[in-house]
Design a protein around this motif. Sequence first.
Motif, PDB file in Angstrom:
ATOM      1  N   TYR A 261       2.314   1.701  -3.496  1.00 32.68           N
ATOM      2  CA  TYR A 261       1.264   2.180  -4.398  1.00 32.68           C
ATOM      3  C   TYR A 261       1.002   3.667  -4.167  1.00 32.68           C
ATOM      4  O   TYR A 261       0.831   4.441  -5.113  1.00 32.68           O
ATOM      5  CB  TYR A 261      -0.041   1.404  -4.165  1.00 32.68           C
ATOM      6  CG  TYR A 261      -0.023  -0.034  -4.620  1.00 32.68           C
ATOM      7  CD1 TYR A 261       0.767  -0.456  -5.677  1.00 32.68           C
ATOM      8  CD2 TYR A 261      -0.835  -0.990  -3.987  1.00 32.68           C
ATOM      9  CE1 TYR A 261       0.761  -1.785  -6.098  1.00 32.68           C
ATOM     10  CE2 TYR A 261      -0.849  -2.309  -4.402  1.00 32.68           C
ATOM     11  CZ  TYR A 261      -0.052  -2.705  -5.447  1.00 32.68           C
ATOM     12  OH  TYR A 261      -0.060  -4.013  -5.853  1.00 32.68           O
ATOM     13  N   ARG A 262       0.972   4.068  -2.894  1.00 28.77           N
ATOM     14  CA  ARG A 262       0.688   5.463  -2.564  1.00 28.77           C
ATOM     15  C   ARG A 262       1.784   6.386  -3.118  1.00 28.77           C
ATOM     16  O   ARG A 262       1.490   7.432  -3.709  1.00 28.77           O
ATOM     17  CB  ARG A 262       0.578   5.620  -1.048  1.00 28.77           C
ATOM     18  CG  ARG A 262       0.165   7.026  -0.602  1.00 28.77           C
ATOM     19  CD  ARG A 262      -0.080   7.087   0.886  1.00 28.77           C
ATOM     20  NE  ARG A 262      -1.233   6.266   1.278  1.00 28.77           N
ATOM     21  CZ  ARG A 262      -1.167   5.101   1.894  1.00 28.77           C
ATOM     22  NH1 ARG A 262       0.011   4.580   2.207  1.00 28.77           N
ATOM     23  NH2 ARG A 262      -2.249   4.440   2.208  1.00 28.77           N
ATOM     24  N   ARG A 263       3.037   5.988  -2.929  1.00 31.13           N
ATOM     25  CA  ARG A 263       4.150   6.810  -3.418  1.00 31.13           C
ATOM     26  C   ARG A 263       4.111   6.934  -4.935  1.00 31.13           C
ATOM     27  O   ARG A 263       4.335   8.020  -5.489  1.00 31.13           O
ATOM     28  CB  ARG A 263       5.485   6.205  -2.968  1.00 31.13           C
ATOM     29  CG  ARG A 263       5.772   6.344  -1.485  1.00 31.13           C
ATOM     30  CD  ARG A 263       7.031   5.592  -1.099  1.00 31.13           C
ATOM     31  NE  ARG A 263       8.206   6.097  -1.800  1.00 31.13           N
ATOM     32  CZ  ARG A 263       9.406   5.513  -1.737  1.00 31.13           C
ATOM     33  NH1 ARG A 263       9.573   4.418  -1.009  1.00 31.13           N
ATOM     34  NH2 ARG A 263      10.422   6.032  -2.395  1.00 31.13           N
TER      35      ARG A 263
ATOM     36  N   GLU B  82       1.286   9.227  -6.088  1.00 32.69           N
ATOM     37  CA  GLU B  82       1.610  10.642  -5.882  1.00 32.69           C
ATOM     38  C   GLU B  82       2.516  11.172  -6.988  1.00 32.69           C
ATOM     39  O   GLU B  82       2.551  12.376  -7.252  1.00 32.69           O
ATOM     40  CB  GLU B  82       2.280  10.825  -4.525  1.00 32.69           C
ATOM     41  CG  GLU B  82       1.313  10.661  -3.347  1.00 32.69           C
ATOM     42  CD  GLU B  82       2.017  10.662  -2.006  1.00 32.69           C
ATOM     43  OE1 GLU B  82       3.280  10.660  -1.998  1.00 32.69           O
ATOM     44  OE2 GLU B  82       1.327  10.656  -0.963  1.00 32.69           O
TER      45      GLU B  82
ATOM     46  N   SER C 174      -6.924  -1.379  -0.764  1.00 33.39           N
ATOM     47  CA  SER C 174      -7.578  -0.809   0.417  1.00 33.39           C
ATOM     48  C   SER C 174      -8.942  -1.452   0.632  1.00 33.39           C
ATOM     49  O   SER C 174      -9.308  -1.803   1.764  1.00 33.39           O
ATOM     50  CB  SER C 174      -7.730   0.707   0.264  1.00 33.39           C
ATOM     51  OG  SER C 174      -6.473   1.332   0.176  1.00 33.39           O
TER      52      SER C 174
ATOM     53  N   SER D   2      -2.440   4.037  -8.572  1.00 35.88           N
ATOM     54  CA  SER D   2      -3.616   4.619  -7.935  1.00 35.88           C
ATOM     55  C   SER D   2      -4.767   3.618  -7.911  1.00 35.88           C
ATOM     56  O   SER D   2      -5.454   3.456  -6.897  1.00 35.88           O
ATOM     57  CB  SER D   2      -4.039   5.891  -8.672  1.00 35.88           C
ATOM     58  OG  SER D   2      -5.171   6.468  -8.083  1.00 35.88           O
TER      59      SER D   2
ATOM     60  N   ALA E 144       0.827  -1.211   0.000  1.00 35.01           N
ATOM     61  CA  ALA E 144       0.000   0.000   0.000  1.00 35.01           C
ATOM     62  C   ALA E 144       0.859   1.257   0.000  1.00 35.01           C
ATOM     63  O   ALA E 144       0.559   2.232  -0.702  1.00 35.01           O
ATOM     64  CB  ALA E 144      -0.933  -0.006   1.209  1.00 35.01           C
ATOM     65  N   GLU E 145       1.948   1.240   0.770  1.00 36.34           N
ATOM     66  CA  GLU E 145       2.832   2.408   0.830  1.00 36.34           C
ATOM     67  C   GLU E 145       3.494   2.658  -0.523  1.00 36.34           C
ATOM     68  O   GLU E 145       3.609   3.806  -0.972  1.00 36.34           O
ATOM     69  CB  GLU E 145       3.886   2.193   1.914  1.00 36.34           C
ATOM     70  CG  GLU E 145       4.901   3.316   2.034  1.00 36.34           C
ATOM     71  CD  GLU E 145       4.273   4.673   2.342  1.00 36.34           C
ATOM     72  OE1 GLU E 145       4.874   5.700   1.981  1.00 36.34           O
ATOM     73  OE2 GLU E 145       3.165   4.701   2.939  1.00 36.34           O
TER      74      GLU E 145
ATOM     75  N   LEU F 193      -3.955   0.826  -5.419  1.00 32.40           N
ATOM     76  CA  LEU F 193      -4.119   1.268  -4.031  1.00 32.40           C
ATOM     77  C   LEU F 193      -5.592   1.202  -3.615  1.00 32.40           C
ATOM     78  O   LEU F 193      -5.917   0.716  -2.520  1.00 32.40           O
ATOM     79  CB  LEU F 193      -3.586   2.692  -3.878  1.00 32.40           C
ATOM     80  CG  LEU F 193      -3.730   3.317  -2.489  1.00 32.40           C
ATOM     81  CD1 LEU F 193      -2.978   2.506  -1.443  1.00 32.40           C
ATOM     82  CD2 LEU F 193      -3.220   4.770  -2.499  1.00 32.40           C
ATOM     83  N   GLN F 194      -6.478   1.657  -4.487  1.00 32.82           N
ATOM     84  CA  GLN F 194      -7.904   1.613  -4.172  1.00 32.82           C
ATOM     85  C   GLN F 194      -8.379   0.169  -4.030  1.00 32.82           C
ATOM     86  O   GLN F 194      -9.135  -0.159  -3.099  1.00 32.82           O
ATOM     87  CB  GLN F 194      -8.699   2.322  -5.271  1.00 32.82           C
ATOM     88  CG  GLN F 194      -8.447   3.814  -5.347  1.00 32.82           C
ATOM     89  CD  GLN F 194      -9.214   4.476  -6.480  1.00 32.82           C
ATOM     90  OE1 GLN F 194     -10.286   4.030  -6.852  1.00 32.82           O
ATOM     91  NE2 GLN F 194      -8.657   5.530  -7.051  1.00 32.82           N
TER      92      GLN F 194
END
Length: 320
Positions: free
Chosen positions: A251-253, A256, A270, A263, A248-249, A266-267
């Motif tokens: 994917y988030r980076r 961004e 989650s 993106s 998840a981290e 990540l969805q």
Amino acid sequence: MRLKALAACILPCLAATLAVAAAPQAAPSMEDARSMFAQANAMLVDTRNSNVDQVTEMLEQAAPVYIPAAYKLLDVYEGRFKGLPEQPEKAVALARSLAERDDEGNPLSASLRPNAMFLLAGFLERGYGCEPNVLQAVQWLKRAAEAGLDEAKVELARCIMLGKGVKQNERLAWKMLMDVARRAPDTPKVYYYLGYMCYKGLGHRVDPYNAARLFREGVKHGDAACMNNLGVMFEHGQGIHRNAQGAAELYRRAAELGNREASSNLQRLSFKENAKALQNAATPAGERIRNAVLRLVDSLPLAEPWPERLRKAVTGQDAS
């Protein structure tokens, strides 16, 4: 008589005005072109400024005289700035003119020319503002690579790896990518393509462990594509231990940095982890502990019959 005199006075003035309007505008001086570029650039950089209507016109006037204005205009035509619409046809035409420009007397223009070749290759491959032409795209990539542009070398290696517009040669592609990775490790996608080759077994056996290692290197150099792919491997435990939080981290980076696939991942992750948490909350504590112990047993490097005996012991079955 008065009307004739008035007409005789007005008509020459009107003709002169129309002639001036029809005449092509004189090119600005270098000083004026630099000033227009600086003003346009300041308007684009200032996020508080919503009035950028004059930016395109200023850059179009400055571009023939001051080469940085031409490259900034390319960004504008590609729609990289809010409030200014994309103009793909103008983008590809300008990129071609800059790529074909023979300006040896201008060191700045000569140094930027490989970038125009690289952009033109991308437009031709994608069919952005023009008909797709992979063969021409590869030729421009070759010219940009020969001029020393590492990004072009990486994308040319990709084409060679996949046999896209050129004869496929996976070993040569690997060699080219490794050469760039040693000299210029910050080059976008160099570790992404190396990791991809290991992951897919292109040029050698499938090797998830080395794929993960190479993606990690790309993450160190800020490569969003490597972040996304390493996240996938963390999520599914491919080549590395499964780690949903680490996935998840990553994917988030990557998201961004503008990676759309990350993106989406990540969805999805989650949603999946939230559903799993709700399911775990509804499972009795004893059952959750038993399931965790069973997963631990499955991960131990034990020879049969010990794994089966341990499973039966945990679940309360007779261990014969």
